[in-house]
Write a protein that holds these residues in place. Structure first.
Motif, mmCIF file in Angstrom:
data_model
loop_
_atom_site.group_PDB
_atom_site.id
_atom_site.type_symbol
_atom_site.label_atom_id
_atom_site.label_comp_id
_atom_site.label_asym_id
_atom_site.label_seq_id
_atom_site.Cartn_x
_atom_site.Cartn_y
_atom_site.Cartn_z
ATOM 1 N N GLN A 1 0.867 -1.273 -0.033
ATOM 2 C CA GLN A 1 -0.008 0.049 -0.136
ATOM 3 C C GLN A 1 0.827 1.257 0.005
ATOM 4 O OE1 GLN A 1 -3.493 -0.583 0.361
ATOM 5 N NE2 GLN A 1 -2.855 -2.619 0.139
ATOM 6 N N ARG B 1 -0.043 4.138 1.394
ATOM 7 C CA ARG B 1 -0.122 4.626 2.832
ATOM 8 C C ARG B 1 -0.657 3.699 3.642
ATOM 9 N NH1 ARG B 1 -3.208 10.016 2.889
ATOM 10 N NH2 ARG B 1 -2.535 9.794 5.192
ATOM 11 N N PRO B 2 0.107 2.588 4.032
ATOM 12 C CA PRO B 2 -0.294 1.447 5.105
ATOM 13 C C PRO B 2 -0.987 2.308 6.130
ATOM 14 C CG PRO B 2 1.809 1.525 4.703
ATOM 15 C CD PRO B 2 1.611 2.663 4.065
ATOM 16 N N ASN B 3 -2.381 1.752 6.597
ATOM 17 C CA ASN B 3 -3.016 2.436 7.677
ATOM 18 C C ASN B 3 -3.047 3.923 7.844
ATOM 19 O OD1 ASN B 3 -3.533 -0.193 8.940
ATOM 20 N ND2 ASN B 3 -1.489 -0.326 9.289
ATOM 21 N N GLY B 4 -2.919 4.373 6.472
ATOM 22 C CA GLY B 4 -2.769 6.041 6.524
ATOM 23 C C GLY B 4 -1.742 6.796 6.761
ATOM 24 N N LYS B 5 -0.487 5.810 7.021
ATOM 25 C CA LYS B 5 0.725 6.566 7.299
ATOM 26 C C LYS B 5 1.477 6.666 6.103
ATOM 27 C CE LYS B 5 4.616 5.067 10.107
ATOM 28 N NZ LYS B 5 4.801 6.405 10.964
#
Ligand SMILES: [Ca+2]
Ligand SMILES: [Cu+2]
Length: 310
Positions: free
Chosen positions: A165, A167-171
């Protein structure tokens, strides 16, 4: 090694990633790589010790630019100079300018400096500047294959150096461009940095290397040819320690001698150039520097370490 087009890849105005195909296997001997790009502070030590003068600080020689008006033969470098309105994305001269007096000490031109930017990656370094630093440091530039092996950090076939992803978990995992590319002032730095960032502001990859995607492009030692991967595949088998083609060729600018750049920069965005995707390739003429191009070094591992892994 190599990349398919990722789902979020757009690449308006750039050639598609056909130069990063076919995906193929390579073998590289063990080596050590710098955890970060070379910083201003490190480069300053080298310059202090050797009195080295970078290409951007030297006055261009008339014989190298026949026909150029003498008033244009002034030391400088290429700087991202965003327009204040939307522009067509098929003409990069809309946002890149040759700025007189721009160099590693003055990244945006004579009025700018690097005070307080000791931990930022050094920029405005041409290939021979990077090679000179590496030699002084007892190191060398990586081959393109070494660079990609290192960037993948032990993961295989992933679009990003950290996984699947963006941005994994939005990070946020890398310093890239947000906002409307390339328009001035629209990059508000949702990822923490509008423009260039100090090194190591985002998590390292699986090998402990920082900024192998985004922030600044990095020189490698390989000549650029778009068909190099296809040629390796035609030879067959696993390429061992590939060193790049014997000579450069970029069909879009056939007279320019280019080497491979890797990693993408703070200007990469899925609206234009998604080259923070691992496996994609950049390229640049050897004496041209910019304010989004830097480098890091590698060092050969002792021979005993190399054979231990086989
Ligand atoms: Ca950013
Ligand atoms: Cu890019």
């Amino acid at each position: 090694m190599g990349a398919q087009d990722a789902p979020d890849m757009n690449d308006v105005g750039m050639s598609a990633t056909t130069d990063s195909r076919p995906v193929h296997r390579v073998y590289v001997d063990g080596f050590w790589m710098d955890k970060t790009d070379v910083t201003n502070e490190e480069f300053a030590k080298f310059v202090k010790a050797t009195s080295y003068v970078t290409i951007a600080e030297r006055k261009p020689r008339a014989e190298d630019f026949p026909g150029a008006p003498p008033e244009n033969l002034v030391a400088g470098s290429v700087v991202f100079s965003p327009p204040d309105h939307a522009v067509p994305l098929n003409d990069h001269f809309q946002w890149w300018s040759y700025v007189k007096g721009a160099n590693w000490r003055h990244p945006l031109g004579p009025q700018s400096d690097i005070k307080g930017k000791e931990k930022y990656p050094v920029v405005h370094v041409a290939l021979e500047d990077a090679v000179a630093y590496a030699k002084w440091a007892g190191k060398r530039l990586s081959t393109e294959a070494e660079w990609e092996f290192a960037a993948r950090g032990g993961l295989s076939g992933k679009p990003f150096v950290w996984g699947d992803q963006f941005r994994p978990n939005g990070k946020w995992m890398a310093n890239t461009f947000q906002g409307k590319f390339p328009v001035k002032g629209t990059d508000k730095g949702e990822d923490g940095h509008a423009g260039i960032a100090p090194v190591a502001q985002y998590p390292p990859n699986g090998y402990g290397l920082y900024d192998m995607a985004g922030n600044v492009w990095q020189w490698t030692s390989d000549w650029y040819r778009p068909d190099y991967y296809a040629r390796l595949v035609a030879v067959g088998g696993v390429a061992r320690n590939p060193q790049g083609p014997n000579s450069p060729f970029d069909p879009s600018e056939p007279t320019e001698k280019k080497k491979v750049h890797r990693g993408g920069s703070f200007l990469c965005t899925d609206q234009y150039c998604s080259r923070y995707i691992v496996g994609t390739r950049g390229k640049g003429e050897v004496s041209t520097a910019t304010n989004h191009l830097g480098f890091r070094c590698v060092k050969d591992a002792p021979v005993s370490n190399r054979s231990a892994g086989q």
